[in-house]
Enzyme design. Structure first.
Site, short mmCIF file in Angstrom:
data_model
loop_
_atom_site.label_atom_id
_atom_site.label_comp_id
_atom_site.label_asym_id
_atom_site.label_seq_id
_atom_site.Cartn_x
_atom_site.Cartn_y
_atom_site.Cartn_z
N ARG A 5 0.88 -1.20 0.06
CA ARG A 5 0.20 0.03 0.01
C ARG A 5 0.89 1.09 0.12
NH1 ARG A 5 -3.27 -2.56 -1.75
NH2 ARG A 5 -5.46 -2.98 -1.25
N GLU A 27 -4.35 7.46 -5.09
CA GLU A 27 -4.24 6.90 -6.45
C GLU A 27 -5.57 7.24 -7.38
OE1 GLU A 27 -4.33 2.60 -5.79
OE2 GLU A 27 -2.23 2.65 -4.88
N HIS A 60 -1.19 0.21 -9.93
CA HIS A 60 -1.96 -0.77 -9.02
C HIS A 60 -2.29 -2.08 -9.75
CE1 HIS A 60 -4.16 -1.07 -4.97
NE2 HIS A 60 -3.93 -2.26 -5.14
N1 LIG Z 1 -0.59 -4.22 -5.28
C1 LIG Z 1 -1.73 -5.44 -5.26
O1 LIG Z 1 -2.53 -5.26 -6.33
C2 LIG Z 1 -1.85 -6.06 -4.17
C3 LIG Z 1 -1.69 -5.72 -2.94
N2 LIG Z 1 -1.93 -6.42 -1.79
C4 LIG Z 1 -1.24 -5.91 -0.43
O2 LIG Z 1 -0.63 -6.72 -0.22
C5 LIG Z 1 -0.20 -6.86 1.52
C6 LIG Z 1 -0.02 -8.22 1.94
O3 LIG Z 1 -1.30 -8.92 1.50
P1 LIG Z 1 -1.34 -10.32 1.89
O4 LIG Z 1 0.15 -11.05 1.97
O5 LIG Z 1 -2.29 -11.03 1.20
O6 LIG Z 1 -1.70 -10.19 3.61
P2 LIG Z 1 -1.46 -11.04 4.88
O7 LIG Z 1 -2.40 -10.53 5.69
O8 LIG Z 1 -1.51 -12.36 4.40
O9 LIG Z 1 -0.03 -10.51 5.10
C7 LIG Z 1 0.28 -9.37 5.67
C8 LIG Z 1 1.34 -9.47 6.84
O10 LIG Z 1 1.77 -8.33 7.17
C9 LIG Z 1 2.06 -8.50 8.53
N3 LIG Z 1 2.34 -7.17 9.28
C10 LIG Z 1 1.32 -6.39 9.80
N4 LIG Z 1 1.92 -5.49 10.56
C11 LIG Z 1 3.08 -5.32 10.43
C12 LIG Z 1 4.28 -4.64 10.75
N5 LIG Z 1 3.95 -3.59 11.24
N6 LIG Z 1 5.43 -5.10 10.09
C13 LIG Z 1 5.52 -6.09 9.37
N7 LIG Z 1 4.55 -6.90 8.91
C14 LIG Z 1 3.30 -6.63 9.51
C15 LIG Z 1 1.15 -9.26 9.27
O11 LIG Z 1 1.38 -10.15 10.36
C16 LIG Z 1 0.78 -10.33 7.95
O12 LIG Z 1 1.80 -11.58 8.16
C17 LIG Z 1 -1.63 -5.94 1.91
O13 LIG Z 1 -1.64 -4.51 2.07
C18 LIG Z 1 -2.58 -6.04 0.74
O14 LIG Z 1 -3.54 -5.24 0.62
C19 LIG Z 1 -2.47 -7.85 -2.00
C20 LIG Z 1 -2.80 -8.02 -3.25
C21 LIG Z 1 -2.60 -7.30 -4.17
O1 LIG Z 2 -6.06 -7.09 -3.12
C1 LIG Z 2 -5.47 -6.10 -2.54
O2 LIG Z 2 -5.16 -5.77 -1.56
C2 LIG Z 2 -5.21 -5.09 -3.88
O3 LIG Z 2 -4.57 -4.11 -3.61
C3 LIG Z 2 -5.60 -5.41 -5.20
O4 LIG Z 2 -6.35 -4.28 -5.39
P1 LIG Z 2 -7.33 -4.30 -6.66
O5 LIG Z 2 -8.39 -5.16 -6.32
O6 LIG Z 2 -6.61 -4.58 -7.79
O7 LIG Z 2 -7.97 -3.14 -6.81
#
Ligand SMILES: NC(=O)C1=CN([C@@H]2O[C@H](COP(=O)(O)OP(=O)(O)OC[C@H]3O[C@@H](n4cnc5c(N)ncnc54)[C@H](O)[C@@H]3O)[C@@H](O)[C@H]2O)C=CC1
Ligand SMILES: O=C(O)C(=O)COP(=O)(O)O
Length: 637
Positions: free
Chosen positions: A320, A349, A368
């Site tokens: 993010r 964004e 994104h």
């Molecule tokens: N750019 C995109 O399109 C996408 C972005 N994301 C983002 O990626 C991130 C991770 O997604 P997931 O792995 O599925 O979530 P997840 O919940 O499986 O993993 C997040 C991890 O961050 C850890 N965490 C929380 N606070 C923390 C801190 N202060 N320092 C270090 N670690 C910390 C949690 O313990 C957890 O293990 C989310 O922000 C999600 O929104 C996910 C999918 C697509």
């Molecule tokens: O799953 C997430 O956290 C994402 O950031 C994906 O975002 P989107 O659904 O592609 O707008």
């Protein structure tokens, strides 16, 4: 909602349905729409789940509408919904951002689906009171205003992806709206995008591509750095972070990770060392961000943290935008602390196209795209559609983010007690005649099971629902029960009372609801000055088994007449005759007494509502000292 729990064993699997009773305020006329949401069913699912206690009538209760048939505003040019396909009696799902076809198909099976993209906040607020569910991706802000504008109708918000930082969870919880996400289907896509940016960054792919397209051939300018043997710090070792780590190990990198909540064995299994935040920064040649945006990670990468990094570190952010202080990043890039950054996400964004960050030569950008693969979008669409459909049908939502996760097997076991809890609360509050209002409630669960073998959150939520709904306009469910109780200053304490009956096959034997510091309309319902009702489940049906110090046995269906009287022959006949004359059907009659010819409590279950005159005649029977009529079903009034 008055709820009756009907339990059944079908084909070896236990199922039960909580059936919503009609509400006060429902209008006569066409049949109530949205039958799916009036049924909260328990299903045997694997994993952790949550029961959404829903009522189709919540919108009608607040707004006075008698049915949930929507006439949604005319579609804009980006809309794909065809108003002619709208079906009366189905819930309406607003899909506010593009969703894969497979997900739309699933939604259309049970709902009117309104695909309206690029809505302004005002347009979203205007539409939302006509919708039972809303599906968004990261581009829609579901703010407090949206929840307030829904006027109680919105039951579920589905986030077709992981990050729920664009949804005001507190506001959702306060209005009892369930929020579900799709936490797994885009994990690989995000991880692959992280690796794509990491490798592109190391080899200047984006810059070299732009240069060639501009007619240049600059081989020495775009000399990169190697990944092998370099150290990658994965910040946030969750689903995406661990997949990135696994892939980076395959590229020959050393991987350290920082995540305060990550299990060490998962890290060890991938060959990753878990380290502190500072150590990760100090050791990293590359940093990849994979933590959620929360108050504690907001701008966690700032001047101070960049100051702890090795000079020349390269940063990838597919998490993010808000976890990086973007001004601090520009300073770190300009000073050379950060050699390069690859960013898929931004604080705002889309970012300003002329911003220094966007235009910085050492910054590679994607709009994104982390979750944007064909496969991930189909997967996410199905994952969220299933969750939303389930929630609309009152099923268990395994991906609820603002409600307690109660294991499904616990829910199945507790199903018969859910209705009991609601009804005890509902009856107890009707016995309160005055005082400072209900503030102190003690719930005692009697069980032969071990102390830690009972998850009471669902029962507590239902008792809260029963206690508060009859005396307020609040709609209460598992999502907002604790919040509303706290907001109204109702303290609900819970106690376990061990039973030596040996009936360990039952999770519970009785539930006692005790309200203290109030006056009662029916003094006999008090014990030691408190209103006390005890219930149990018999043959799958909730029963009232104690009123104050008197034992009774009356099934909790329909309504109940409680009488305190001097025990004497003919009482049952007298009351029965009066009700019979009015064609009021008696479902149960039970007398509890101290001793023969002394005080007795008679509990009479009635299917129909006696007229005021009939009730007055019952009250007029000379042996009857006290008398109260308690309703379980508010539609009757
Ligand atoms: N750019 C995109 O399109 C996408 C972005 N994301 C983002 O990626 C991130 C991770 O997604 P997931 O792995 O599925 O979530 P997840 O919940 O499986 O993993 C997040 C991890 O961050 C850890 N965490 C929380 N606070 C923390 C801190 N202060 N320092 C270090 N670690 C910390 C949690 O313990 C957890 O293990 C989310 O922000 C999600 O929104 C996910 C999918 C697509
Ligand atoms: O799953 C997430 O956290 C994402 O950031 C994906 O975002 P989107 O659904 O592609 O707008």
């Amino acid at each position: 909602m008055a709820a009756a729990v009907k339990g059944a064993v079908a084909g070896g699997a236990v199922t039960a349905a909580v059936v919503a009773a009609p509400q006060r305020g429902d209008l006569a006329g066409p049949p109530r729409a949205c039958p799916v949401s009036s049924v909260a069913s328990f299903q045997s699912l694997s994993g952790s789940c949550v029961l959404s206690i829903s009522s189709s009538a919540r919108s009608s209760k607040k707004s006075g509408r008698g049915r949930i048939v929507c006439s949604v505003a005319a579609p804009s040019s980006t809309n794909t919904r065809s108003p002619s396909t709208e079906v009366v009696g189905k819930p309406t799902v607003l899909v506010a951002e593009k969703l894969g076809e497979a997900g739309l198909e699933l939604l259309k099976k049970i709902a009117n689906v309104d695909c309206s993209y690029n809505l302004s906040q005002e347009e979203l607020c205007a539409k939302i009171s006509l919708c039972d569910a809303l599906i968004v991706r990261s581009g829609t802000k579901v703010t407090r205003e949206v929840f307030e504008a829904s006027n109680g109708r919105l039951k579920v918000v589905g986030r077709a992806g992981v990050g729920i930082d664009n949804v005001d969870l507190q506001a959702a919880t306060e209005v009892g709206c369930l929020v579900v996400n799709a936490p797994t289907a885009n994990t690989i896509a995000a991880a692959e995008h992280g690796i794509a940016l990491l490798t592109a960054l190391a080899r200047n792919v984006a810059q070299a591509n732009a240069s060639m397209k501009a007619g240049e051939w600059k081989r020495s300018k775009y000399v990169g750095v190697s990944l092998v043997d370099k150290t990658l710090a994965v910040m946030g070792f969750g689903k995406v972070g661990s997949e990135v780590a696994r892939r980076a190990r395959g590229l020959g990198m050393h991987v350290v990770a920082h995540d305060p909540y990550a299990p060490a064995d998962r890290a060890r299994a991938i060959g990753v060392e878990l380290v502190s935040f500072d150590e990760a920064l100090q050791r990293a040649d590359f940093i990849s961000l994979h933590m959620p945006l929360t108050p504690s990670t907001d701008k966690i990468f700032n001047d101070e943290s960049f100051g702890k990094c090795k000079k020349g570190v390269r940063i990838v952010n597919v998490a993010r935008g808000g976890v990086i202080d973007e001004d601090a990043l520009i300073r770190a890039l300009d000073s050379g602390i950060v050699a390069q950054a690859a960013l898929d996400v931004f604080t705002v964004e889309p970012p300003e196209k002329d911003s220094k960050l966007v235009q910085h030569e050492q910054v590679v950008l994607t709009p994104h795209l982390g979750a944007s693969t064909v496969e991930a979008q189909e997967g996410v669409a199905v994952e969220i559609a299933e969750a939303v459909v389930g929630a609309l049908q009152g099923e268990l939502a395994a991906t609820a983010v603002n409600a307690p996760m109660v294991p499904s097997e616990v829910l199945v076991e507790l199903a018969p007690y859910v209705g009991l809890a609601d009804r005890l609360g509902r009856l107890a509050v009707q016995l309160v005649s005055g005082g400072a209002g209900v503030k102190d409630v003690k719930v005692t669960y009697t069980s032969a099971r071990a102390d830690d073998d009972l998850d009471t959150r669902l029962l507590r939520a239902m008792i809260t629902k029963g206690l508060i709904e009859p005396v307020s306009s609040a709609i209460i469910n598992l999502v907002n029960a604790d919040f509303i109780a706290k907001q109204r200053g109702v303290r609900i304490s819970e106690e376990r009372r061990p039973s030596d009956s040996g009936a360990v096959e039952l999770p519970l034997e009785t539930i006692e609801v005790r309200i203290s510091h109030v006056d009662s309309k029916f003094k006999t319902a008090t014990s030691g000055g408190d209103i006390v009702l005890v219930g149990s489940v018999k043959g799958g049906v909730p029963h009232l088994v104690q009123v104050g110090d008197f034992s009774v046995d009356v099934s909790l269906e329909g309504s109940i007449i409680l009488c305190k009287q001097v025990d004497q022959p003919g009482m049952i006949g007298k009351v029965g005759n009066l009700l019979g004359e009015q064609n009021v059907n008696i479902s149960f009659m039970s007398v509890g007494r101290d001793a023969p010819r002394k005080l007795a409590v008679m509990a009479i279950g009635v299917d129909d509502v006696p007229t005021k005159e009939t009730l007055a005649k019952i009250g007029g029977i000379s042996a009857i000292e006290e008398f109260v009529f308690l309703k379980l079903d508010f539609m009757q009034f």
